[in-house]
Design a protein around this motif. Structure first.
Motif, PDB file in Angstrom:
ATOM      1  N   ASN A 201       0.770  -0.923  -0.116  1.00 56.14           N
ATOM      2  CA  ASN A 201      -0.159  -0.164   0.033  1.00 56.14           C
ATOM      3  C   ASN A 201       0.866   1.354   0.271  1.00 56.14           C
ATOM      4  O   ASN A 201       0.382   2.336  -0.342  1.00 56.14           O
ATOM      5  CB  ASN A 201      -1.047  -0.030   1.334  1.00 56.14           C
ATOM      6  N   ASN A 202       2.056   1.056   0.637  1.00 52.67           N
ATOM      7  CA  ASN A 202       2.597   2.477   0.855  1.00 52.67           C
ATOM      8  C   ASN A 202       3.840   2.827  -0.312  1.00 52.67           C
ATOM      9  O   ASN A 202       4.219   1.698  -1.079  1.00 52.67           O
ATOM     10  CB  ASN A 202       3.699   2.023   2.024  1.00 52.67           C
ATOM     11  N   LEU A 203       4.258   3.985  -0.463  1.00 55.79           N
ATOM     12  CA  LEU A 203       4.742   4.334  -1.582  1.00 55.79           C
ATOM     13  C   LEU A 203       6.329   3.645  -1.761  1.00 55.79           C
ATOM     14  O   LEU A 203       6.488   2.844  -2.715  1.00 55.79           O
ATOM     15  CB  LEU A 203       5.183   6.004  -1.313  1.00 55.79           C
ATOM     16  N   LEU A 204       7.312   3.687  -0.779  1.00 55.51           N
ATOM     17  CA  LEU A 204       8.452   3.372  -1.148  1.00 55.51           C
ATOM     18  C   LEU A 204       8.522   1.759  -1.286  1.00 55.51           C
ATOM     19  O   LEU A 204       9.223   1.487  -2.359  1.00 55.51           O
ATOM     20  CB  LEU A 204       9.377   3.782   0.275  1.00 55.51           C
ATOM     21  N   PRO A 205       7.884   0.816  -0.593  1.00 54.06           N
ATOM     22  CA  PRO A 205       7.983  -0.389  -0.843  1.00 54.06           C
ATOM     23  C   PRO A 205       7.659  -0.736  -2.086  1.00 54.06           C
ATOM     24  O   PRO A 205       8.241  -1.709  -2.952  1.00 54.06           O
ATOM     25  CB  PRO A 205       7.015  -1.227   0.213  1.00 54.06           C
ATOM     26  N   PHE A 206       6.545   0.180  -2.565  1.00 57.04           N
ATOM     27  CA  PHE A 206       6.021  -0.234  -4.363  1.00 57.04           C
ATOM     28  C   PHE A 206       7.069   0.271  -5.036  1.00 57.04           C
ATOM     29  O   PHE A 206       7.288  -0.210  -6.322  1.00 57.04           O
ATOM     30  CB  PHE A 206       4.769   0.768  -4.452  1.00 57.04           C
ATOM     31  N   VAL A 207       7.981   1.572  -4.602  1.00 59.31           N
ATOM     32  CA  VAL A 207       8.843   1.956  -5.717  1.00 59.31           C
ATOM     33  C   VAL A 207       9.935   0.859  -5.688  1.00 59.31           C
ATOM     34  O   VAL A 207      10.404   0.591  -6.692  1.00 59.31           O
ATOM     35  CB  VAL A 207       9.464   3.240  -5.133  1.00 59.31           C
ATOM     36  N   THR A 208      10.395   0.215  -4.651  1.00 56.21           N
ATOM     37  CA  THR A 208      11.435  -0.686  -4.600  1.00 56.21           C
ATOM     38  C   THR A 208      11.012  -2.026  -5.544  1.00 56.21           C
ATOM     39  O   THR A 208      11.819  -2.707  -6.091  1.00 56.21           O
ATOM     40  CB  THR A 208      12.073  -1.062  -3.253  1.00 56.21           C
ATOM     41  N   GLN A 209       9.899  -2.295  -5.077  1.00 60.88           N
ATOM     42  CA  GLN A 209       9.426  -3.590  -5.780  1.00 60.88           C
ATOM     43  C   GLN A 209       9.275  -3.403  -7.312  1.00 60.88           C
ATOM     44  O   GLN A 209       9.310  -4.395  -8.105  1.00 60.88           O
ATOM     45  CB  GLN A 209       7.975  -3.962  -5.158  1.00 60.88           C
ATOM     46  N   THR A 210       8.885  -2.254  -7.603  1.00 64.49           N
ATOM     47  CA  THR A 210       8.846  -1.866  -9.123  1.00 64.49           C
ATOM     48  C   THR A 210      10.241  -1.986  -9.878  1.00 64.49           C
ATOM     49  O   THR A 210      10.381  -2.560 -10.888  1.00 64.49           O
ATOM     50  CB  THR A 210       8.050  -0.521  -9.428  1.00 64.49           C
ATOM     51  N   ALA A 211      11.262  -1.366  -9.099  1.00 59.55           N
ATOM     52  CA  ALA A 211      12.491  -1.263  -9.632  1.00 59.55           C
ATOM     53  C   ALA A 211      13.025  -2.764  -9.781  1.00 59.55           C
ATOM     54  O   ALA A 211      13.823  -3.119 -10.556  1.00 59.55           O
ATOM     55  CB  ALA A 211      13.354  -0.304  -8.534  1.00 59.55           C
ATOM     56  N   GLY A 213      11.316  -5.490 -10.172  1.00 58.29           N
ATOM     57  CA  GLY A 213      10.588  -6.274 -11.079  1.00 58.29           C
ATOM     58  C   GLY A 213       9.368  -6.779 -10.751  1.00 58.29           C
ATOM     59  O   GLY A 213       8.676  -7.717 -11.186  1.00 58.29           O
ATOM     60  N   LYS A 214       9.073  -6.787  -9.278  1.00 59.92           N
ATOM     61  CA  LYS A 214       7.947  -7.500  -8.699  1.00 59.92           C
ATOM     62  C   LYS A 214       6.500  -6.662  -9.151  1.00 59.92           C
ATOM     63  O   LYS A 214       5.592  -7.366  -9.025  1.00 59.92           O
ATOM     64  CB  LYS A 214       7.967  -7.502  -7.330  1.00 59.92           C
ATOM     65  N   GLN A 215       6.717  -5.529  -9.411  1.00 62.64           N
ATOM     66  CA  GLN A 215       5.489  -4.767  -9.809  1.00 62.64           C
ATOM     67  C   GLN A 215       5.763  -4.269 -11.229  1.00 62.64           C
ATOM     68  O   GLN A 215       7.064  -3.668 -11.563  1.00 62.64           O
ATOM     69  CB  GLN A 215       5.064  -3.529  -8.869  1.00 62.64           C
ATOM     70  N   ALA A 216       4.915  -4.088 -12.091  1.00 60.26           N
ATOM     71  CA  ALA A 216       5.114  -3.384 -13.516  1.00 60.26           C
ATOM     72  C   ALA A 216       5.713  -2.026 -13.392  1.00 60.26           C
ATOM     73  O   ALA A 216       6.324  -1.606 -14.133  1.00 60.26           O
ATOM     74  CB  ALA A 216       3.742  -3.732 -14.266  1.00 60.26           C
ATOM     75  N   HIS A 217       4.806  -1.325 -12.811  1.00 61.76           N
ATOM     76  CA  HIS A 217       5.277   0.317 -12.587  1.00 61.76           C
ATOM     77  C   HIS A 217       4.401   0.711 -11.486  1.00 61.76           C
ATOM     78  O   HIS A 217       3.510   0.208 -10.991  1.00 61.76           O
ATOM     79  CB  HIS A 217       4.671   0.965 -13.862  1.00 61.76           C
TER      80      HIS A 217
END
Ligand code: WQD
Length: 340
Positions: A201-211, A213-217
């Motif tokens: 839900n939170n911003l920074l873990p979404f950023v690192t997971q995107t970087a 490759g766990k999240q598309a963007h």
């Protein structure tokens, strides 16, 4: 006075980092966690950092008899109460689960503190009790609390109300609400960190997971806000600074002879926007971050950051680490997770 400190939710993100800080200060943290929002990998990490096992009890804080047994066993000198659901966006989708878990859990802990006369209590509160600041976006503890923008915020707002009423009925106890801003980052060892269950839900873990490759963007939830670059502004505080603030708060309470109730902002005093976090991540890691601009998210506050003066004056605490430190440590943690 013994050194046992109950840390509810101590296997969680902020709890586990606080366990490290408590141990380093000579306390004996006792974790009570049912691991619904925590992963046993954290216990491995704590063992690596501390060089020994941490005392852990797998228990639901809403199970009052089970919690009572812990109070009987350890005669705690203090309690730091973290265990709660904490995602603003998720709370809009699941309000009943948030009220049930966050409020019943708090009520159980306070009843046991009263019954066992535990003198020192620290509550994990939140800047969401300020709602959307009506005037200055820099909020101090004297800033009037607005009605929160989300059920999550309401559980913290009501939690502080419950604690205020409890204080009037038990004035001899020493109680402190720590109002966190946005915790980010990970321990520099990269062996403990934020471990979101499912999609972050939170911003920074979404950023690192995107970087990684766990999240598309990453979707930036709104860039049409009345802020310097159109995206929301928050006060992002390194989780190790936040952990140290809990030790400072507990030490302060233990040094007081009279009962008290205080609220303290735990933030850096600086605001950073979503788009600035994205740019900082790309600069620090050299990794392009795939991101798109999307619609606003329900429950979001536009801009808020701390006036952190009271923490320094009352507790002798001040944030030392930067956003860059937090991004670097969060990225190292994400890379460690990828090796598991
Ligand atoms: C921050 C900004 C989002 C995800 C947190 C904690 C809460 C409390 C207060 C301590 C917002 C934007 C996010 C994404 C985005 N802290 N965002 N895309 O909502 O401020 O709440 O701080 O008690 O526990 O949850 O933090 O990280 O969810 O959002 O654009 O994929 O990032 O819209 O503007 P929030 P957050």
């Amino acid at each position: 006075m013994n050194k046992y400190i109950l840390v509810t939710g101590g296997a969680g993100y902020i709890g586990s980092h606080t366990v490290v800080a408590l141990q380093k200060q000579g306390f004996i943290p006792v974790i009570a966690d049912d691991f619904r929002n925590a992963n046993p990998v954290v216990l491995e990490g704590l063992r690596h950092i501390l060089g020994h096992e941490t005392i852990v009890h797998r228990v639901d804080i809403c199970d009052k008899p089970a919690m009572e047994a812990l109070f009987e066993k350890y005669a705690f000198t203090g309690v730091i109460h973290f265990a709660a659901y904490k995602a603003v966006g998720e709370s809009v989708q699941k309000p009943l689960a948030y009220y049930q878990n966050n409020l019943v859990g708090l009520l159980n802990i306070l009843a046991l503190i009263e019954a066992f006369e535990v003198q020192n209590f620290v509550f994990s509160s939140s800047c969401t009790v300020y709602g959307e600041p009506q005037g200055a976006k820099e909020v101090s503890e004297a800033t009037p609390k607005q009605l929160p923008e989300s059920p999550y915020g309401y559980t913290k707002w009501m939690g502080e109300q419950i604690i205020a009423d409890f204080h009037r009925s038990a004035p001899q106890l020493k109680l402190m609400n720590l109002r966190y801003f946005n915790p980010v980052g990970a321990h520099p060892s990269a062996r403990i960190g934020e471990f979101p269950i499912g999609k972050p839900n939170n911003l920074l873990p979404f950023v690192t997971q995107t970087a990684i490759g766990k999240q598309a963007h990453l979707t930036v939830f709104g860039n049409d806000y009345p802020t310097r670059d159109g995206s929301c502004i928050r006060d992002y505080i390194h989780v190790m600074d936040l952990a140290e603030a809990h030790v400072a708060a507990l030490t302060y309470l233990m040094n007081q002879n009279e009962g008290l109730l205080e609220a303290v902002n735990i933030g850096t005093g600086e605001g950073t926007s979503v788009l600035e976090i994205v740019k900082a991540f790309e600069r620090i890691t050299g990794q392009p971050l795939p991101h798109v601009l999307g619609p606003r998210r329900a429950g979001d506050v536009i801009e808020i950051y701390a006036n952190a003066t009271k923490g320094q004056e009352l507790l002798g605490w001040k944030a030392r680490l930067s956003i860059d430190d937090a991004i670097k440590d969060a990225w190292a943690w994400e890379n460690y997770l990828a090796t598991l």
